[in-house]
Design a protein around this motif. Structure first.
Motif, PDB file in Angstrom:
ATOM      1  N   THR A  36       0.785  29.669  42.583  1.00 47.60           N
ATOM      2  CA  THR A  36       0.196  29.477  41.262  1.00 47.60           C
ATOM      3  C   THR A  36       1.283  28.961  40.317  1.00 47.60           C
ATOM      4  O   THR A  36       2.474  29.075  40.619  1.00 47.60           O
ATOM      5  CB  THR A  36      -0.403  30.791  40.715  1.00 47.60           C
ATOM      6  N   PRO A  37       0.908  28.395  39.168  1.00 50.95           N
ATOM      7  CA  PRO A  37       1.899  27.752  38.286  1.00 50.95           C
ATOM      8  C   PRO A  37       2.876  28.740  37.665  1.00 50.95           C
ATOM      9  O   PRO A  37       2.520  29.877  37.344  1.00 50.95           O
ATOM     10  CB  PRO A  37       1.040  27.119  37.195  1.00 50.95           C
ATOM     11  N   LEU A  38       4.113  28.257  37.481  1.00 46.97           N
ATOM     12  CA  LEU A  38       5.096  29.023  36.711  1.00 46.97           C
ATOM     13  C   LEU A  38       4.934  28.774  35.218  1.00 46.97           C
ATOM     14  O   LEU A  38       5.245  29.624  34.400  1.00 46.97           O
ATOM     15  CB  LEU A  38       6.514  28.639  37.141  1.00 46.97           C
ATOM     16  N   LEU A  39       4.468  27.572  34.843  1.00 46.04           N
ATOM     17  CA  LEU A  39       4.233  27.226  33.443  1.00 46.04           C
ATOM     18  C   LEU A  39       2.748  27.320  33.145  1.00 46.04           C
ATOM     19  O   LEU A  39       1.950  26.610  33.752  1.00 46.04           O
ATOM     20  CB  LEU A  39       4.710  25.802  33.163  1.00 46.04           C
ATOM     21  N   CYS A  40       2.371  28.194  32.215  1.00 40.43           N
ATOM     22  CA  CYS A  40       0.952  28.381  31.887  1.00 40.43           C
ATOM     23  C   CYS A  40       0.764  28.396  30.364  1.00 40.43           C
ATOM     24  O   CYS A  40       1.699  28.621  29.607  1.00 40.43           O
ATOM     25  CB  CYS A  40       0.430  29.696  32.468  1.00 40.43           C
ATOM     26  N   SER A  41      -0.473  28.191  29.936  1.00 38.31           N
ATOM     27  CA  SER A  41      -0.772  28.114  28.500  1.00 38.31           C
ATOM     28  C   SER A  41      -0.799  29.481  27.828  1.00 38.31           C
ATOM     29  O   SER A  41      -0.856  29.575  26.605  1.00 38.31           O
ATOM     30  CB  SER A  41      -2.118  27.421  28.295  1.00 38.31           C
ATOM     31  N   SER A  42      -0.801  30.564  28.621  1.00 38.74           N
ATOM     32  CA  SER A  42      -0.723  31.916  28.060  1.00 38.74           C
ATOM     33  C   SER A  42       0.212  32.735  28.940  1.00 38.74           C
ATOM     34  O   SER A  42       0.655  32.276  29.995  1.00 38.74           O
ATOM     35  CB  SER A  42      -2.113  32.569  27.998  1.00 38.74           C
ATOM     36  N   PRO A  81      -8.280  38.376  50.148  1.00 37.14           N
ATOM     37  CA  PRO A  81      -6.930  38.956  50.004  1.00 37.14           C
ATOM     38  C   PRO A  81      -5.847  37.881  49.972  1.00 37.14           C
ATOM     39  O   PRO A  81      -5.846  36.984  50.819  1.00 37.14           O
ATOM     40  CB  PRO A  81      -6.787  39.870  51.220  1.00 37.14           C
ATOM     41  N   ILE A  82      -4.941  37.982  48.999  1.00 35.32           N
ATOM     42  CA  ILE A  82      -3.913  36.953  48.813  1.00 35.32           C
ATOM     43  C   ILE A  82      -2.569  37.600  48.463  1.00 35.32           C
ATOM     44  O   ILE A  82      -2.512  38.710  47.958  1.00 35.32           O
ATOM     45  CB  ILE A  82      -4.281  35.967  47.690  1.00 35.32           C
ATOM     46  N   TYR A  83      -1.504  36.840  48.771  1.00 34.76           N
ATOM     47  CA  TYR A  83      -0.178  37.253  48.308  1.00 34.76           C
ATOM     48  C   TYR A  83       0.591  36.034  47.856  1.00 34.76           C
ATOM     49  O   TYR A  83       0.245  34.891  48.197  1.00 34.76           O
ATOM     50  CB  TYR A  83       0.591  37.988  49.417  1.00 34.76           C
ATOM     51  N   GLN A  84       1.621  36.279  47.055  1.00 30.68           N
ATOM     52  CA  GLN A  84       2.497  35.203  46.586  1.00 30.68           C
ATOM     53  C   GLN A  84       3.928  35.717  46.568  1.00 30.68           C
ATOM     54  O   GLN A  84       4.187  36.835  46.121  1.00 30.68           O
ATOM     55  CB  GLN A  84       2.095  34.734  45.192  1.00 30.68           C
ATOM     56  N   LEU A  85       4.826  34.898  47.052  1.00 29.63           N
ATOM     57  CA  LEU A  85       6.262  35.208  47.058  1.00 29.63           C
ATOM     58  C   LEU A  85       6.948  34.118  46.263  1.00 29.63           C
ATOM     59  O   LEU A  85       6.996  32.972  46.707  1.00 29.63           O
ATOM     60  CB  LEU A  85       6.773  35.240  48.504  1.00 29.63           C
ATOM     61  N   GLY A  86       7.419  34.436  45.077  1.00 32.23           N
ATOM     62  CA  GLY A  86       7.996  33.375  44.260  1.00 32.23           C
ATOM     63  C   GLY A  86       8.754  33.916  43.065  1.00 32.23           C
ATOM     64  O   GLY A  86       9.014  35.111  42.945  1.00 32.23           O
ATOM     65  N   LYS A  87       9.079  33.014  42.153  1.00 29.45           N
ATOM     66  CA  LYS A  87       9.896  33.368  40.992  1.00 29.45           C
ATOM     67  C   LYS A  87       9.046  33.869  39.829  1.00 29.45           C
ATOM     68  O   LYS A  87       7.895  33.466  39.655  1.00 29.45           O
ATOM     69  CB  LYS A  87      10.702  32.150  40.538  1.00 29.45           C
ATOM     70  N   ALA A  88       9.637  34.733  39.015  1.00 26.92           N
ATOM     71  CA  ALA A  88       9.053  35.179  37.756  1.00 26.92           C
ATOM     72  C   ALA A  88      10.205  35.283  36.758  1.00 26.92           C
ATOM     73  O   ALA A  88      11.386  35.304  37.149  1.00 26.92           O
ATOM     74  CB  ALA A  88       8.343  36.514  37.928  1.00 26.92           C
ATOM     75  N   PHE A  89       9.858  35.345  35.474  1.00 23.98           N
ATOM     76  CA  PHE A  89      10.882  35.286  34.423  1.00 23.98           C
ATOM     77  C   PHE A  89      10.596  36.328  33.346  1.00 23.98           C
ATOM     78  O   PHE A  89       9.453  36.438  32.883  1.00 23.98           O
ATOM     79  CB  PHE A  89      10.904  33.896  33.773  1.00 23.98           C
ATOM     80  N   ARG A  90      11.597  37.055  32.940  1.00 20.09           N
ATOM     81  CA  ARG A  90      11.461  37.985  31.822  1.00 20.09           C
ATOM     82  C   ARG A  90      12.695  37.854  30.941  1.00 20.09           C
ATOM     83  O   ARG A  90      13.821  37.964  31.439  1.00 20.09           O
ATOM     84  CB  ARG A  90      11.263  39.428  32.315  1.00 20.09           C
ATOM     85  N   GLN A  91      12.448  37.619  29.644  1.00 18.76           N
ATOM     86  CA  GLN A  91      13.542  37.358  28.716  1.00 18.76           C
ATOM     87  C   GLN A  91      14.169  38.667  28.279  1.00 18.76           C
ATOM     88  O   GLN A  91      13.908  39.181  27.191  1.00 18.76           O
ATOM     89  CB  GLN A  91      13.023  36.569  27.514  1.00 18.76           C
ATOM     90  N   GLU A  92      14.987  39.197  29.149  1.00 13.66           N
ATOM     91  CA  GLU A  92      15.707  40.438  28.891  1.00 13.66           C
ATOM     92  C   GLU A  92      17.172  40.221  29.239  1.00 13.66           C
ATOM     93  O   GLU A  92      17.515  39.292  29.976  1.00 13.66           O
ATOM     94  CB  GLU A  92      15.144  41.577  29.764  1.00 13.66           C
ATOM     95  N   GLU A  93      18.029  41.069  28.703  1.00 12.84           N
ATOM     96  CA  GLU A  93      19.448  40.944  28.996  1.00 12.84           C
ATOM     97  C   GLU A  93      19.698  41.196  30.481  1.00 12.84           C
ATOM     98  O   GLU A  93      19.046  42.034  31.099  1.00 12.84           O
ATOM     99  CB  GLU A  93      20.259  41.934  28.168  1.00 12.84           C
ATOM    100  N   SER A  94      20.653  40.477  31.019  1.00  8.45           N
ATOM    101  CA  SER A  94      21.047  40.724  32.409  1.00  8.45           C
ATOM    102  C   SER A  94      21.679  42.100  32.514  1.00  8.45           C
ATOM    103  O   SER A  94      22.328  42.579  31.572  1.00  8.45           O
ATOM    104  CB  SER A  94      22.050  39.664  32.868  1.00  8.45           C
ATOM    105  N   SER A  95      21.466  42.732  33.644  1.00  8.64           N
ATOM    106  CA  SER A  95      22.087  44.031  33.896  1.00  8.64           C
ATOM    107  C   SER A  95      22.340  44.143  35.394  1.00  8.64           C
ATOM    108  O   SER A  95      22.071  43.205  36.150  1.00  8.64           O
ATOM    109  CB  SER A  95      21.167  45.167  33.428  1.00  8.64           C
ATOM    110  N   ARG A  96      22.821  45.289  35.805  1.00 13.11           N
ATOM    111  CA  ARG A  96      23.096  45.464  37.235  1.00 13.11           C
ATOM    112  C   ARG A  96      21.812  45.408  38.070  1.00 13.11           C
ATOM    113  O   ARG A  96      21.862  45.102  39.254  1.00 13.11           O
ATOM    114  CB  ARG A  96      23.803  46.804  37.474  1.00 13.11           C
ATOM    115  N   GLN A  97      20.659  45.711  37.446  1.00 13.86           N
ATOM    116  CA  GLN A  97      19.404  45.716  38.197  1.00 13.86           C
ATOM    117  C   GLN A  97      18.449  44.604  37.780  1.00 13.86           C
ATOM    118  O   GLN A  97      17.351  44.504  38.315  1.00 13.86           O
ATOM    119  CB  GLN A  97      18.698  47.066  38.033  1.00 13.86           C
ATOM    120  N   HIS A  98      18.816  43.793  36.797  1.00 13.71           N
ATOM    121  CA  HIS A  98      17.881  42.771  36.316  1.00 13.71           C
ATOM    122  C   HIS A  98      18.573  41.443  36.089  1.00 13.71           C
ATOM    123  O   HIS A  98      19.624  41.371  35.458  1.00 13.71           O
ATOM    124  CB  HIS A  98      17.230  43.222  35.006  1.00 13.71           C
TER     125      HIS A  98
END
Length: 319
Positions: A36-42, A81-98
């Protein structure tokens, strides 16, 4: 500035192996891989998530915090039934776990209960652990209330806002007077509760109803309103977050409106309503259970790493 990857080559090879294992796991269970798209309107309206904006063809789009909305539109279209393995993005500070850009595995099971999906999450993680020569046992199952009471002596469903604030002020450095009840619950959970969970792994369920997000709510055996939501923690890391999916379009629309109101009251960016998802739910969404699993964090567990930079080739600050 170094050009080299932060992860050793052995860990890059391990990631490729884990990706193959995941795809084999779902191939054997007849679950279809989708994109599915990484860039979406919402994007996610959750006040505790922050998305990146991008301009595309003169319109504002958002890098997705998870593929949930588009995958649910596929479910509403009848894809099974479906699955997806891919990238996601969250605008948070980098840390040891993120890392702001991370790898997510998300899957949905129409006509399944959350309990059945929880068993499948456990099967996948134990399967991966076995393949990597790591011994993990079936995970303990605790309620959110049990975890809070064991570590803080507070019932998170019935204690007052002041009770939560008193514990935060006594045990965590900072000024928390502006936090609402859910904000305090998240603060206490991340700083004081999660570090006390069994390092060998456990599932937490029966979250307060206010933390349902896109999950159904119900009454538990004590008559308390709870979210039909489960999270897996291993070695102090949140690994997976699953829902018995909310299928009521009107209630979902109300929750999005509540998120927007919260955002306005707290000076957060206004976001477009995810109208495509509401339309999909109105079309007739199947009863489903779904879960998102952090692949980077799972790989950290499998390789006994304490820093996410050890399992990804180029963290955002070096990309």
């Amino acid at each position: 500035m170094t050009w080299q990857p932060t992860a050793p080559l052995t860990h890059i090879v391990a990631r490729a192996r884990l990706n193959r294992l995941i795809r084999d796991f779902f191939e054997r269970r007849d679950v279809m891989e989708v994109e599915t798209p990484l860039l979406c309107s919402s994007t996610a309206t959750d006040p505790y998530l922050s998305s990146w904006k991008a301009q595309a063809n003169g319109k504002t789009h958002y890098l997705q915090t998870s593929p949930e909305f588009c995958m649910k539109r596929l479910l509403a279209a009848g894809c099974g039934p479906i699955y997806q393995l891919g990238k996601a993005f969250r605008q948070e500070e980098s840390s040891r776990q993120h890392n702001p850009e991370f790898t997510m595995l998300e899957w949905y099971r129409p006509d399944w209960t959350l309990d059945r999906l929880t068993d499948e999450v456990e099967a996948l993680v134990l399967n991966a652990a076995s393949a990597f020569g790591k011994t993990l046992q079936p995970f303990a199952r605790l309620s959110y209330q049990q975890a809070f009471e064991a570590s803080l002596g507070l019932n998170p469903h019935s204690c007052s806002h002041q009770d939560l604030l008193n514990v935060a002020n006594a045990r965590i450095n900072g000024d928390f007077a502006m936090l609402d009840r859910d904000g305090l619950l998240d603060l206490l959970s991340s700083h004081l509760v999660e570090p006390t969970l069994p390092a060998t792994g456990c599932f937490l369920d029966e979250f307060p109803a206010s933390k349902a997000s896109l999950a159904k709510t119900s009454l538990n055996q004590d008559g308390l309103a709870v979210a039909q939501r489960v999270e897996l923690y291993i070695a102090g890391k949140e690994i997976a977050n699953g829902y018995q999916e909310l299928v009521d379009a009107a209630e979902q629309a109300e929750r999005f409106t509540a998120d927007q109101s919260y955002r306005a009251q707290h000076g957060l960016d206004a976001l477009p309503t995810p109208s495509h998802l509401i339309s999909a739910l109105q079309n007739g969404f199947p009863e489903s259970a779904g879960v998102a699993l952090g692949v980077d964090r799972l790989l950290m567990v499998l390789l006994d790493c304490d820093n996410i930079g050890d399992v990804i080739s180029f963290p955002t600050h070096t990309a």
